[in-house]
Structure formats: C-alpha cells, structure tokens
Design an enzyme around this catalytic site. Sequence first.
Site, PDB file in Angstrom:
ATOM      1  N   SER A  76       0.820  -1.217   0.000  1.00  0.00           N
ATOM      2  CA  SER A  76       0.000   0.000   0.000  1.00  0.00           C
ATOM      3  C   SER A  76       0.854   1.267   0.000  1.00  0.00           C
ATOM      4  O   SER A  76       2.008   1.260   0.424  1.00  0.00           O
ATOM      5  CB  SER A  76      -0.902   0.028   1.226  1.00  0.00           C
TER       6      SER A  76
HETATM    7  N1  SAH Z   1      -0.125  -5.577   4.000  1.00  0.00           N
HETATM    8  C1  SAH Z   1       0.653  -5.835   2.798  1.00  0.00           C
HETATM    9  C2  SAH Z   1      -0.063  -5.448   1.529  1.00  0.00           C
HETATM   10  C3  SAH Z   1      -1.102  -6.380   1.276  1.00  0.00           C
HETATM   11  S1  SAH Z   1      -1.827  -6.452  -0.331  1.00  0.00           S
HETATM   12  C4  SAH Z   1       2.001  -5.175   2.852  1.00  0.00           C
HETATM   13  O1  SAH Z   1       2.283  -4.434   3.796  1.00  0.00           O
HETATM   14  O2  SAH Z   1       2.790  -5.415   1.938  1.00  0.00           O
HETATM   15  C5  SAH Z   1      -3.138  -7.533   0.157  1.00  0.00           C
HETATM   16  C6  SAH Z   1      -2.704  -8.935   0.486  1.00  0.00           C
HETATM   17  O3  SAH Z   1      -3.840  -9.613   0.992  1.00  0.00           O
HETATM   18  C7  SAH Z   1      -2.217  -9.712  -0.719  1.00  0.00           C
HETATM   19  O4  SAH Z   1      -0.946 -10.233  -0.454  1.00  0.00           O
HETATM   20  C8  SAH Z   1      -3.261 -10.812  -0.849  1.00  0.00           C
HETATM   21  O5  SAH Z   1      -2.736 -12.030  -1.350  1.00  0.00           O
HETATM   22  C9  SAH Z   1      -3.757 -10.955   0.557  1.00  0.00           C
HETATM   23  N2  SAH Z   1      -5.078 -11.570   0.734  1.00  0.00           N
HETATM   24  C10 SAH Z   1      -6.174 -11.439  -0.054  1.00  0.00           C
HETATM   25  N3  SAH Z   1      -7.193 -12.160   0.442  1.00  0.00           N
HETATM   26  C11 SAH Z   1      -6.740 -12.763   1.582  1.00  0.00           C
HETATM   27  C12 SAH Z   1      -7.321 -13.647   2.535  1.00  0.00           C
HETATM   28  N4  SAH Z   1      -8.578 -14.095   2.437  1.00  0.00           N
HETATM   29  N5  SAH Z   1      -6.552 -14.055   3.577  1.00  0.00           N
HETATM   30  C13 SAH Z   1      -5.269 -13.642   3.701  1.00  0.00           C
HETATM   31  N6  SAH Z   1      -4.658 -12.811   2.815  1.00  0.00           N
HETATM   32  C14 SAH Z   1      -5.386 -12.377   1.769  1.00  0.00           C
END
Ligand code: SAH
Length: 252
Positions: free
Chosen positions: A104
Amino acid sequence: MRRVRVLFAIGMIGTIGTMGWFVAATSAIAAESVTAPSASPASDARSDERTRMVEEQIAARGVRDPRVLAAMRRVPRHAFVPERWRGDAYADHPLPIGEAQTISQPYIVALMTELAAVAPGARVLEVGTGSGYQAAVLAELGADVYSVEIVEPLARQARARLDRLGYGRVHTRHGDGYQGWLEAAPFAAIVVTAAPPAVPPALLAQLAPGGRLVIPVGSGEQELQVHERTADGIRIRRVTPVRFVPMTGGRS
Ligand code: SAH
C-alpha cells in the site's frame, strides 16, 4: 502518473472532516511515548528519504501519533519491495510486490496503523501479509503481531524477509484470513489490507473488548472503516474512500 494523483486525491478527501475527532482520541495513547524495541537500524542509506516521506506524505496529511511516525521512519520500506521497484520505495503510491498484489501507499499504511491505536504489547492480527511491511510497522510499535497471507509464495517470501530484517517475533501463517486466527484471538486490533465485500464475521468475533477492526470494505467503491467493540456493541466509523486489492478466499 495519473494513478498517483488519483490516490493522493482519495487520501486527502478522506482526511477532511472525518478525521478530526479521531486524532484527538488517539493523542492520549500517543502521549504515553513508550519506546518500542527497534529491530531495524535507525539510520541507513535511505533514512533521509524516509524522513521526507513521513513529513511530506504522512504528517502533512494529518497522521499525528508520534509512535506511528517514528515507526514509519524506522522500517526500511525499500527492503520490502522487489529489486526493480526499490528506487520508488519512498514514493507516494502503492507498488507491485508480485502475484498481482501490491504494497500500500505509505500514507495508507500510516493511517491504518494510527486507526488501529496499538499499545506496546497488544496482540494484533493483520490479514494480508503481502510483503510484510505493514506487519513490520506494527511490530515497531511493540505489538505482538500475527499476520495471515493466502498466497503461498508471498507468505513464504514475507517470512524470510521478516526474519532477515530482524522481525523474527512477527508470527506469520499461510491461510485464509476470512477465518482470522482463532488460536491467537482475541486481538486488541485487527488490520485488514485487502478489501472484502462485507466485514467477515469471524474477524469481529475475534476482537477483544475495546478492540478495533480497521478494514477496507466494498466490492466496487471501497471505504476504510473502523469497527470498535464497545460495551454497547460494535461502533462503526467511516473514515475515507480507498482502493485495495480484493480479499479472496472463503466467504463463510
Ligand atoms: N499488507 C501488505 C499489503 C497487502 S496487499 C504489505 O504491507 O505489503 C493484500 C494482500 O492480501 C495480498 O498479499 C493478498 O494475497 C492478501 N489476501 C487477499 N485475500 C486474503 C485472505 N482471504 N486471507 C489472507 N490474505 C489475503
């Protein structure tokens, strides 16, 4: 370039009007000024860029909690992005991290961290480990962090990265965050970094009394919301329009 401006605009619009009283509410916590153990070096070749990022992108938009600003100054964001994007690591926008996912925009990470109002030693769940960056920021606040990632290669890479950077105390798991992390519940805060169409009931159920769920909600338009477990039930605050990758996985 156009995308960058749109994201900036979203952040600014959301800040106006809705954040005022919340900043007042978190300042008491900020005033405790407890020093979290720092896993990463306070200065490195890019610490000046981080200082500028915090001043120009984060503090300038109204994030005030000094502990959050200090954490954002400490975590080496460039170590969480792929090699080819390192030059852009401190720019005002999200970046690709592989597997069609993104890290993000720094402002959004700081805003969500402030909204989570994490006290040192608090147990915090993150859904969507991604690169591990948000988990590291939460760890810098002294939180006991549990982070779940549904895409296995990302979970594996984040684990290795967190260990390498000295965030070995962050707990990670490959799995579906829709179900939270039952064995580690309840949580003082839950930070969700992918957007479900509606708030997953298991996450609300795993909130401790007084706990806060910080979550982008919506399948088209998304809104960052805070769901707080109060003595009278769940209180919902609508914070700002946002744009996150969709949350995948089971919807039960
Ligand atoms: N917090 C992260 C950015 C996350 S982007 C950082 O600091 O880099 C969103 C993430 O959520 C992605 O990696 C995606 O694969 C994950 N995601 C999506 N649905 C999910 C779920 N049901 N459970 C766990 N992770 C999930």
